[in-house]
Design a protein around this motif. Structure first.
Motif, short mmCIF file in Angstrom:
data_model
loop_
_atom_site.label_atom_id
_atom_site.label_comp_id
_atom_site.label_asym_id
_atom_site.label_seq_id
_atom_site.Cartn_x
_atom_site.Cartn_y
_atom_site.Cartn_z
N PHE A 1 0.83 -1.21 0.00
CA PHE A 1 0.00 0.00 0.00
C PHE A 1 0.87 1.26 0.00
O PHE A 1 0.58 2.23 -0.70
CB PHE A 1 -0.95 -0.01 1.21
CG PHE A 1 -2.25 -0.71 0.93
CD1 PHE A 1 -2.29 -2.03 0.50
CD2 PHE A 1 -3.47 -0.05 1.10
CE1 PHE A 1 -3.50 -2.67 0.23
CE2 PHE A 1 -4.69 -0.69 0.84
CZ PHE A 1 -4.69 -2.00 0.41
N ALA B 1 -4.82 -0.01 -6.65
CA ALA B 1 -5.97 0.73 -6.13
C ALA B 1 -5.51 2.06 -5.52
O ALA B 1 -6.20 3.08 -5.62
CB ALA B 1 -6.72 -0.10 -5.08
N GLY C 1 -1.27 -8.37 -17.53
CA GLY C 1 -1.77 -7.29 -16.68
C GLY C 1 -3.24 -7.39 -16.36
O GLY C 1 -3.97 -8.25 -16.87
N ARG C 2 -3.65 -6.52 -15.44
CA ARG C 2 -5.05 -6.47 -15.03
C ARG C 2 -5.42 -5.00 -14.87
O ARG C 2 -4.56 -4.15 -14.66
CB ARG C 2 -5.25 -7.26 -13.74
CG ARG C 2 -4.31 -6.88 -12.62
CD ARG C 2 -4.19 -7.98 -11.57
NE ARG C 2 -3.51 -9.16 -12.06
CZ ARG C 2 -2.86 -10.04 -11.29
NH1 ARG C 2 -2.83 -9.89 -9.99
NH2 ARG C 2 -2.26 -11.08 -11.80
N ILE C 3 -6.71 -4.72 -14.98
CA ILE C 3 -7.16 -3.32 -14.99
C ILE C 3 -7.95 -2.98 -13.74
O ILE C 3 -8.94 -3.64 -13.41
CB ILE C 3 -8.01 -3.01 -16.24
CG1 ILE C 3 -7.27 -3.45 -17.51
CG2 ILE C 3 -8.35 -1.51 -16.29
CD1 ILE C 3 -8.00 -3.14 -18.80
N THR C 4 -7.51 -1.94 -13.05
CA THR C 4 -8.26 -1.37 -11.94
C THR C 4 -8.93 -0.11 -12.49
O THR C 4 -8.26 0.85 -12.84
CB THR C 4 -7.31 -0.99 -10.78
OG1 THR C 4 -6.62 -2.17 -10.36
CG2 THR C 4 -8.07 -0.39 -9.61
N PRO D 1 -4.99 -14.01 -9.74
CA PRO D 1 -6.05 -14.12 -10.75
C PRO D 1 -5.56 -14.59 -12.12
O PRO D 1 -6.34 -15.20 -12.86
CB PRO D 1 -6.62 -12.70 -10.83
CG PRO D 1 -5.59 -11.80 -10.22
CD PRO D 1 -4.88 -12.64 -9.21
N GLU E 1 -9.08 -3.64 -1.59
CA GLU E 1 -8.07 -2.59 -1.63
C GLU E 1 -8.63 -1.20 -1.92
O GLU E 1 -8.23 -0.21 -1.28
CB GLU E 1 -7.00 -2.91 -2.69
CG GLU E 1 -6.06 -4.04 -2.29
CD GLU E 1 -6.57 -5.41 -2.65
OE1 GLU E 1 -7.81 -5.59 -2.79
OE2 GLU E 1 -5.75 -6.33 -2.79
N ALA E 2 -9.54 -1.09 -2.89
CA ALA E 2 -10.01 0.24 -3.31
C ALA E 2 -10.76 0.94 -2.18
O ALA E 2 -10.64 2.16 -2.01
CB ALA E 2 -10.90 0.13 -4.55
N MET F 1 -10.13 0.61 0.97
CA MET F 1 -9.11 1.08 1.91
C MET F 1 -8.36 2.29 1.35
O MET F 1 -7.90 3.15 2.10
CB MET F 1 -8.14 -0.05 2.26
CG MET F 1 -8.83 -1.16 3.03
SD MET F 1 -7.66 -2.36 3.74
CE MET F 1 -7.16 -1.50 5.23
N ALA F 2 -8.25 2.35 0.02
CA ALA F 2 -7.56 3.49 -0.60
C ALA F 2 -8.34 4.79 -0.38
O ALA F 2 -7.76 5.88 -0.46
CB ALA F 2 -7.36 3.25 -2.10
N HIS G 1 -18.12 -1.54 -14.32
CA HIS G 1 -17.43 -0.32 -13.88
C HIS G 1 -18.29 0.49 -12.90
O HIS G 1 -18.36 1.71 -12.99
CB HIS G 1 -17.01 0.55 -15.07
CG HIS G 1 -16.13 -0.15 -16.06
ND1 HIS G 1 -15.41 0.52 -17.02
CD2 HIS G 1 -15.84 -1.46 -16.23
CE1 HIS G 1 -14.73 -0.36 -17.76
NE2 HIS G 1 -14.98 -1.57 -17.29
N ILE H 1 -15.26 1.80 -7.24
CA ILE H 1 -15.32 0.50 -7.93
C ILE H 1 -14.37 -0.44 -7.21
O ILE H 1 -13.19 -0.12 -7.04
CB ILE H 1 -14.89 0.64 -9.41
CG1 ILE H 1 -15.75 1.69 -10.13
CG2 ILE H 1 -14.95 -0.71 -10.12
CD1 ILE H 1 -15.25 2.03 -11.53
N GLY I 1 -12.22 -4.02 -6.86
CA GLY I 1 -11.69 -5.11 -7.68
C GLY I 1 -10.99 -4.67 -8.94
O GLY I 1 -11.01 -3.49 -9.31
N ARG I 2 -10.35 -5.63 -9.57
CA ARG I 2 -9.64 -5.39 -10.82
C ARG I 2 -9.90 -6.57 -11.75
O ARG I 2 -10.24 -7.65 -11.29
CB ARG I 2 -8.15 -5.18 -10.55
CG ARG I 2 -7.51 -6.25 -9.70
CD ARG I 2 -6.21 -5.80 -9.05
NE ARG I 2 -6.41 -4.80 -8.03
CZ ARG I 2 -5.58 -4.59 -7.00
NH1 ARG I 2 -4.48 -5.29 -6.89
NH2 ARG I 2 -5.83 -3.67 -6.10
N ILE I 3 -9.78 -6.31 -13.04
CA ILE I 3 -10.15 -7.35 -14.02
C ILE I 3 -8.93 -7.88 -14.76
O ILE I 3 -8.17 -7.11 -15.34
CB ILE I 3 -11.18 -6.80 -15.04
CG1 ILE I 3 -12.36 -6.15 -14.31
CG2 ILE I 3 -11.65 -7.93 -15.96
CD1 ILE I 3 -13.46 -5.63 -15.24
N THR I 4 -8.77 -9.18 -14.71
CA THR I 4 -7.77 -9.87 -15.52
C THR I 4 -8.52 -10.47 -16.69
O THR I 4 -9.34 -11.37 -16.51
CB THR I 4 -7.09 -10.98 -14.69
OG1 THR I 4 -6.47 -10.40 -13.54
CG2 THR I 4 -6.05 -11.72 -15.52
#
Lengths: 375, 375
Positions: A68, A124, A370-373, B123, B140-141, B143-144, B352, B368, B370-373
């Motif tokens: 983090f 994130a 890679g992965r997309i946030t 993932p 995570e998001a 907490m961000a 999204h 949002i 999570g993240r997408i692989t």
């Protein structure tokens, strides 16, 4: 569209950020570097990362927290480069972040461990700071299909440097030397990448021992010394050079222990040692890439070694039929190269397109990295 | 569309997988459980995870490797549930995987640490095994943006259980009890979630000590014993119950040490102890949720405690005006609830859309998760 690429390397110097304009996808990709900056890590942070890298000093709490903490620092780097370029971070389509590698285990040597890699700097946190989508974790998917998760720059090199007439060899000279060969009019699957052997590692170690200098600035010691051909020929018999491709090298082959060993074996003056080590790097590169050199071949040198003119001259001398140049001769920047590569890889991910190079990593097939946030 | 939700909880039992049909997004979301299965972890893996959870026994190499090892196991769970349901994994639109929490640090108590969380089970490995997109890293998001990254089920609970006429309180009874309050015709921002206090934790510990049984099966010991009202009133003076919302509890409040302490303080027979502890859970739940109960309120109990009829009866007795039932009364399944929640969260990410509940986690705003692989 605009994107920022972030790279944080094994040297733990800090965060490299490249603000890039990118259009197209795959073979139609075009990039233009708008701005590059390197933001150094605070020394306390460097200490923390070092502790997290080592089995003996690492633990789950520290890794959880540092993931983090680094994410926030990477996010701040995006905000900073945007401010310097006088754009709002919201104008970015995405940030592509490599993350800090804290462990890379392509071939575990103990039972109970599996091939794996770990990059930290949570996306994130970057997304929240930079208020934009973040693409991250570019090595895992390649390893999931049997690749080594490295090297990951060859796709970007292929896209940015391929030529219909010229065979282009990207020779990076960091601690270790590594080459990416892009045959003239070749396909992505024709790309070959491997470590050529020592880069600056032996030269730097000799400079530290003889002169308490971190490296041979402007190749001065190498230029002042005399290459000892007998010693050079002996050094070229190191078994690494005869090993078949693809192959990777590291500190275990040409690090401090190796320097101990050769200095015991041979007796040379300080500058002569540096000159001979410089010739070893040059010759090992020349011998490795020679087999790929056709009539129309360019060798483009990047990394710290490209700023050592003695080394560059020796490489040119060893490859008389090859046009030898440095990144800057082509309008690129050695410093920015990896951060730009992250944007090229991120752009592929953004378009749900693959970007690993199986012929370089050993992966079974092309995969989306890679992965997309999303933000 | 079809999706699989994966949950792997702190009990380290194994991977819960829910194959779900899901349509819509946000308030229009509809889900239908097609199949649920729980795949136990091998005992060797359980040992590995336990080692990775603790500061003393964890290190970076082990976490790096275990992240990949668990990813492959989660991927295998997807393949397995699809085979059992006689569909191809490629028919799935996505897999939503919670991952295994190895550390959760919402309020670090030492300098140098930042609020953070760490879930592993890469993932990319799931995507490769299941040949489909994977959505992961749901904490995570939140907490961000200053949230605690927990609880994350309230969004799914709001979507699936909200009612225009009834206030619905989802009471989960695991080791700890936690409630999600969804006011009649309420908005997402009206949802309140908090830990009510002990769930089965004290009951289970007493059963282990008195009978070498893991829990009070069918509430038999609790039913055979007599609640000691004097002791119960003393136990209800535990400072946790008076703390203001939002609040979270854990083993540090009602674990083994607490049981040592109360057993020294009071002298009761074995069954009477279990009956009194069961009453403590029931009373603490009733007192906590009472303030939210309107004329039309339903309390829906889930988790292991919902299978303890003695406990359920005591809760009903303590809340005479509330309709008390269990998940199964509503056509849902306690076991599958969290894995289904992952699909609801993943569906939001896929579109999204945000899915944290700031009123439950303390986050500054909806984000949002999570993240997408992509595969």
């Amino acid at each position: 569209m605009l994107a920022v690429g972030l790279m944080s390397g094994t040297s733990l110097d800090g965060t490299d950020a490249a603000l890039v304009e990118i259009t197209g996808v795959g073979p139609t990709t075009k990039v233009k570097l708008r701005r590059f900056a390197s933001y150094p890590f605070a020394s306390g942070l460097k200490t923390k990362i070092k502790a997290a890298l080592a089995v003996e000093t690492s633990d789950v709490e520290q890794i959880c927290s540092l993931n983090f903490e680094l994410g926030a620092i990477f996010g701040a780097a995006v905000v900073k480069i945007c401010a310097e370029a006088k754009i709002a971070p919201q104008e970015l389509t995405f940030v592509a972040s490599h993350g800090q590698t804290v462990y890379h285990l392509p071939r575990p040597d103990r039972p109970g461990l599996v091939p794996s890699t770990l990059q930290i700097g949570d996306p994130a946190l970057i997304a929240e700071r930079a208020q934009t989508a973040v693409i991250s974790n570019f090595r895992e998917a390649d390893m999931a299909v049997g690749g080594q998760g490295a090297p990951i720059v060859p796709y970007s090199e292929y896209i940015l440097y391929r030529s219909p007439e010229q065979t282009r060899i990207l020779q990076n000279i960091g601690g270790i030397g590594n080459a990416t060969v892009i045959p003239a009019a070749g396909e992505l699957s024709d790309v070959v990448a491997f470590d050529t052997g020592p880069g600056n590692m032996i030269i730097d170690e000799l400079c530290r021992r003889f002169y308490h200098e971190e490296y041979d600035r402007d190749g001065a010691h190498g230029a002042a010394g005399q290459v000892n051909q007998t010693v050079l020929q002996k050094l070229l018999q190191h078994p690494y050079f005869a090993r078949p491709f693809p192959k990777t090298s590291g500190r275990e082959d040409f690090g401090s222990e190796y320097v101990d060993q050769i200095m015991q074996q041979f007796d040379l003056g300080a500058d002569d040692w540096v000159a001979t080590a410089t010739a070893l790097t040059a010759q090992s590169i020349a011998q490795a890439v020679k087999q790929f050199a056709t009539a129309q071949t360019e060798l483009i040198i990047g990394g710290g070694g490209s700023y050592n003119p003695t080394l560059v001259k020796m490489i040119q001398a060893a490859l008389p039929k090859v046009k030898v140049g440095i990144q800057e001769d082509y309008g690129y920047s050695s410093d920015a190269k990896e951060a730009i590569a992250m944007v090229v890889l991120g752009n592929q991910t953004w378009h749900h397109q693959p970007s690993n190079v199986p012929s370089a990593t050993g992966a079974k097939r092309p995969v989306i990295l890679g992965r997309i946030t999303y933000f």
